[in-house]
Design a protein around this motif. Structure first.
Motif, PDB file in Angstrom:
ATOM      1  N   GLY A   1      -2.379  -0.092   5.026  1.00 30.38           N
ATOM      2  CA  GLY A   1      -3.679  -0.709   4.821  1.00 30.38           C
ATOM      3  C   GLY A   1      -4.244  -1.392   6.052  1.00 30.38           C
TER       4      GLY A   1
ATOM      5  N   VAL B   1      -4.702  -0.072  -2.509  1.00 27.04           N
ATOM      6  CA  VAL B   1      -4.843   1.001  -1.537  1.00 27.04           C
ATOM      7  C   VAL B   1      -6.088   0.697  -0.715  1.00 27.04           C
ATOM      8  CG1 VAL B   1      -5.418   3.432  -1.238  1.00 27.04           C
ATOM      9  CG2 VAL B   1      -3.702   2.764  -2.912  1.00 27.04           C
ATOM     10  N   VAL B   2      -5.969   0.785   0.576  1.00 27.08           N
ATOM     11  CA  VAL B   2      -7.134   0.651   1.444  1.00 27.08           C
ATOM     12  C   VAL B   2      -7.452   2.036   1.968  1.00 27.08           C
ATOM     13  CG1 VAL B   2      -8.094  -0.511   3.457  1.00 27.08           C
ATOM     14  CG2 VAL B   2      -6.340  -1.637   2.083  1.00 27.08           C
ATOM     15  N   ASP B   3      -8.693   2.405   1.868  1.00 30.37           N
ATOM     16  CA  ASP B   3      -9.039   3.763   2.271  1.00 30.37           C
ATOM     17  C   ASP B   3     -10.433   3.783   2.871  1.00 30.37           C
ATOM     18  OD1 ASP B   3      -8.953   6.511   2.638  1.00 30.37           O
ATOM     19  OD2 ASP B   3      -8.185   6.899   0.622  1.00 30.37           O
TER      20      ASP B   3
ATOM     21  N   CYS C   1       0.831  -1.195   0.000  1.00 26.24           N
ATOM     22  CA  CYS C   1       0.000   0.000   0.000  1.00 26.24           C
ATOM     23  C   CYS C   1       0.861   1.239   0.000  1.00 26.24           C
ATOM     24  CB  CYS C   1      -0.883   0.029   1.241  1.00 26.24           C
ATOM     25  SG  CYS C   1      -2.063  -1.286   1.212  1.00 26.24           S
ATOM     26  N   GLN C   2       0.446   2.191  -0.738  1.00 22.01           N
ATOM     27  CA  GLN C   2       1.239   3.408  -0.832  1.00 22.01           C
ATOM     28  C   GLN C   2       0.341   4.458  -1.439  1.00 22.01           C
ATOM     29  OE1 GLN C   2       3.896   2.241  -3.875  1.00 22.01           O
ATOM     30  NE2 GLN C   2       4.004   4.225  -4.825  1.00 22.01           N
TER      31      GLN C   2
END
Lengths: 417, 417
Positions: B172, B208-210, A4-5
């Motif tokens: 994440g 990506v975790v958001d 993740c970034q």
DNA sequence: ACAATTTGTTCAGTGGTTGAATTATTTGGC
DNA sequence: GCCAAATAATTCAACCACTGAACAAATTGT
């Protein structure tokens, strides 16, 4: 395979022409020189930026010829090898002029590229009975003095910033400065009668008019700890304003009117505010509210005197003063909790009059934050007084001019060859 | 001689090497193609960007070879001259994968460069009794289906974004998703067992975790009106989250936990909230509060069903439903007033469950805004429902992957030659 | 058929970076 | 005291990408 970034949104810059390369690298190298804790050598800069030493040498030559950088003793080093030549921001190049009109004083100062205050004059006077034109005429006098001082120091004023306690619209029009009694004042128009205060430099505006709390925040950004990239700077004067710095840039909002923290509703059914709302923060933590609660309302003192007296009383343990500050701090804490929940800031700076009162305001603010901020278990919020103290707007404004040159040195270099 | 103009803080970009010029111009031209209302010609782009036609031709060749752009019929033109060839974003190049885990559904979708949703699957299920590992395993199944769909359409998945209703930390890690019952869930770690869902593309993160409200805001940014550069996207689910878009970029805060609008204090002495504070917005405008006030609390329906039923009752004029929505809107209006006073936003978007309820929430919000926002006399605030409707997070996340490629096409072009 | 017009490409020229070689200046070992 | 090692900074041919002008291509209108 999975990681993740964040993708930092590459802000869509304009056309990238041939010469933009040099412009960008001038800004890059100058920015690194400005940010370095000790004078870096050309070799340090090459390693730091990823450019080759050849390019760095060429870029640095341009910067030295343009009087933006000068050579100095480098950071001491042990071991063999040719000694480095340290590079520092020039103390004889361009500088910024900072001006401020506030309720009971005028101020002017000169700040050089390195952020050093080279000249600072404060003229105390009650400006409320004075017309905007007269107030600005007096300010122009201070500015002329500042310009003479800059000349004596070998500095060239490259732009000016004026801070006012109110809402500023496009073109420097002061829409409303309630505590000064100004409404729709065309500041650049009124100042146009006086001789220009700075050399014309491409890319640096001659005069920016901005909210005093915004400029205080900019001052804090450049004078404060280097790591502080996002914070809220609360300026407690007669009204309560705030400058919001996000990712190292002042956030002005859709129309430039961000930071009106004084009118955040604390109690929706509370006492009416002159803004038309009810229970605004200003009614609980504004200067008038604090002084009234502390029993100092009748004295009708200038703001800074009253603040100092209040601090004195609180130091002496006066119950009314301590109670007033505790209540104001609690209200501030509720408002700041809202802000921190919304923006996830890790730092809150108490500026303006609050800088003096920070020892008493801080504890109740922290209490409310720990109670109301969702992320408290994982992340601390720092609450501290402004490093520039209560009169930071002029310095912040002047510094912002200097930073504008550091951010875009090509404009200054193109000035006269 | 005097004029006022803002200095936009040139965000210090990294090293500007030789090849950076091409990288920047690839991004510039591709961005203009993406933003153009009709397919522009190379000549249009040259006039628009300030580059020469020769440069634009070279850049466009690279983009076409890299399957980011394709030729199409141009905008119709009258008059003489060789006809232009229109340029559009390719419908057979890279695409983004959007995933969402929410309280009562899973979703996966594929969005191409143009922002078109090419595949969308929603799987309804109550996820609260399901372990995070099982929930993510089911999600991986949906993702595999999405990947197959992308292959059929000739698209290459270049990255994935997963939305969750909670606080997401670095790497994440889902720190806390209260309504899902998750705490410290290592999402990328749990998904690592399943086959990777996207090709590795330099510059585009694989996963990506958001926060779900953040992604909804991004969806709104790209799908909504082109002019909307700064707005607040409020996502009303079981909790209340908000995504903050400033100057066309999502603002995540110091630690990525911005937007916790649900815990803004509305009444400092109000009823206690599970966050530890008192009188938080969630207690007045959260789903539970609204349904209880409307007399729908006992039904224990899935969230979207309950919302639709509430909207039905309100349409029919049910007094309890209308009153509940009015009170919730008033509380929202107080919180939004605080936000607008602070950030000077000109647009507020009602998303998530609020999208459906917007007709009833909007009027009381506007009432509070006009009463409490200082700048109301000079500037309107628009309050509108989200264009993507209530389930926008997956689409917004997928779109953000596509936008990442448009913002930095060089990474994609370097992928395989 | 031909001039006018607009699009897109080709090509020599140029600015600025690159990378390697060279010069400059110090420390430390013998 | 002299020389090797080390580090700093400069010089220079090569190269990359953009520039500007000329040219080829494709259409409209007379």
């Amino acid at each position: 395979m999975w990681h993740c970034q964040e993708v930092t949104s590459t802000s869509a810059v304009g056309a990238v022409r041939q010469g933009s390369l040099r412009e960008l690298n001038l800004a890059l190298v100058l920015g690194r020189i400005a940010a370095a804790p000790t004078p870096p050598s050309r070799a340090d800069l090459a390693a730091d930026t990823g450019l080759t030493r050849a390019t760095v040498s060429a870029v640095v030559d341009d910067l030295i010829n343009g009087r933006l950088v000068s050579e100095a003793a480098p950071a001491p080093r042990t071991g063999a090898g040719r000694p480095a030549r340290g590079l520092v921001l020039a103390d004889h190049g361009p500088a910024g002029l900072g001006l401020e009109v506030n309720v009971d004083y005028l101020a002017a100062c000169v700040v050089d590229l390195a952020g050093t205050v080279r000249h600072h004059v404060v003229h105390r006077a009650d400006l409320r009975p004075v017309s905007p034109a007269d107030a600005l005429a007096r300010l122009a006098g201070l500015a002329a003095g500042a310009r003479a001082a800059a000349d004596r120091e070998g500095l060239t004023l490259a732009g000016a910033t004026l801070g006012v306690p109110g809402l500023v619209g496009a073109g420097g029009l002061v829409r409303l400065a309630p505590n000064l009694g100004w409404r729709d004042v065309d500041v650049p128009g009124l100042l146009a009668d006086h001789p220009p205060l700075a050399e014309p430099v491409p890319g640096v505006p001659h005069l920016v008019v901005d909210n005093e709390a915004n400029l205080g925040a900019l001052g804090e950004l450049h004078a404060g700890p280097a790591g502080a990239r996002s914070f809220l700077h609360i300026s407690g004067e007669v009204g309560i304003g705030a400058g919001i710095v996000l990712d190292g840039a002042l956030f002005r909002g859709a129309r430039g009117w961000s930071g009106e923290i004084g009118h955040i509703p604390i109690r929706p059914d509370g006492p009416p505010c002159r803004c038309g709302g009810r229970g605004c923060l200003e009614r609980y933590a504004g200067q008038e509210a604090i002084l009234t609660a502390a029993g100092l309302a009748g004295a009708d003192l200038p703001a800074d005197i009253a603040t100092n007296r209040l601090a004195g009383l609180a130091t002496a343990g006066d119950l009314a003063a301590c109670g007033a500050l505790h209540d104001a701090g609690t209200a501030l804490g509720v408002a700041v909790s809202a802000v921190v929940n919304l923006l996830d800031l890790d730092t809150v700076v108490l500026g303006g009059g609050y800088a003096t009162l920070a020892p008493w305001l801080r504890p109740p603010i922290l209490t409310e934050l720990s109670r109301r901020v969702l992320t408290t278990p994982w992340a601390e919020v720092t609450v501290r007084p402004a490093v520039l103290g209560p009169r930071s707007a002029a310095v912040g404004g002047a510094g912002s001019v200097a930073r504008a040159i550091i951010a875009r040195p090509a404009g200054w270099l193109a000035r006269s060859g």
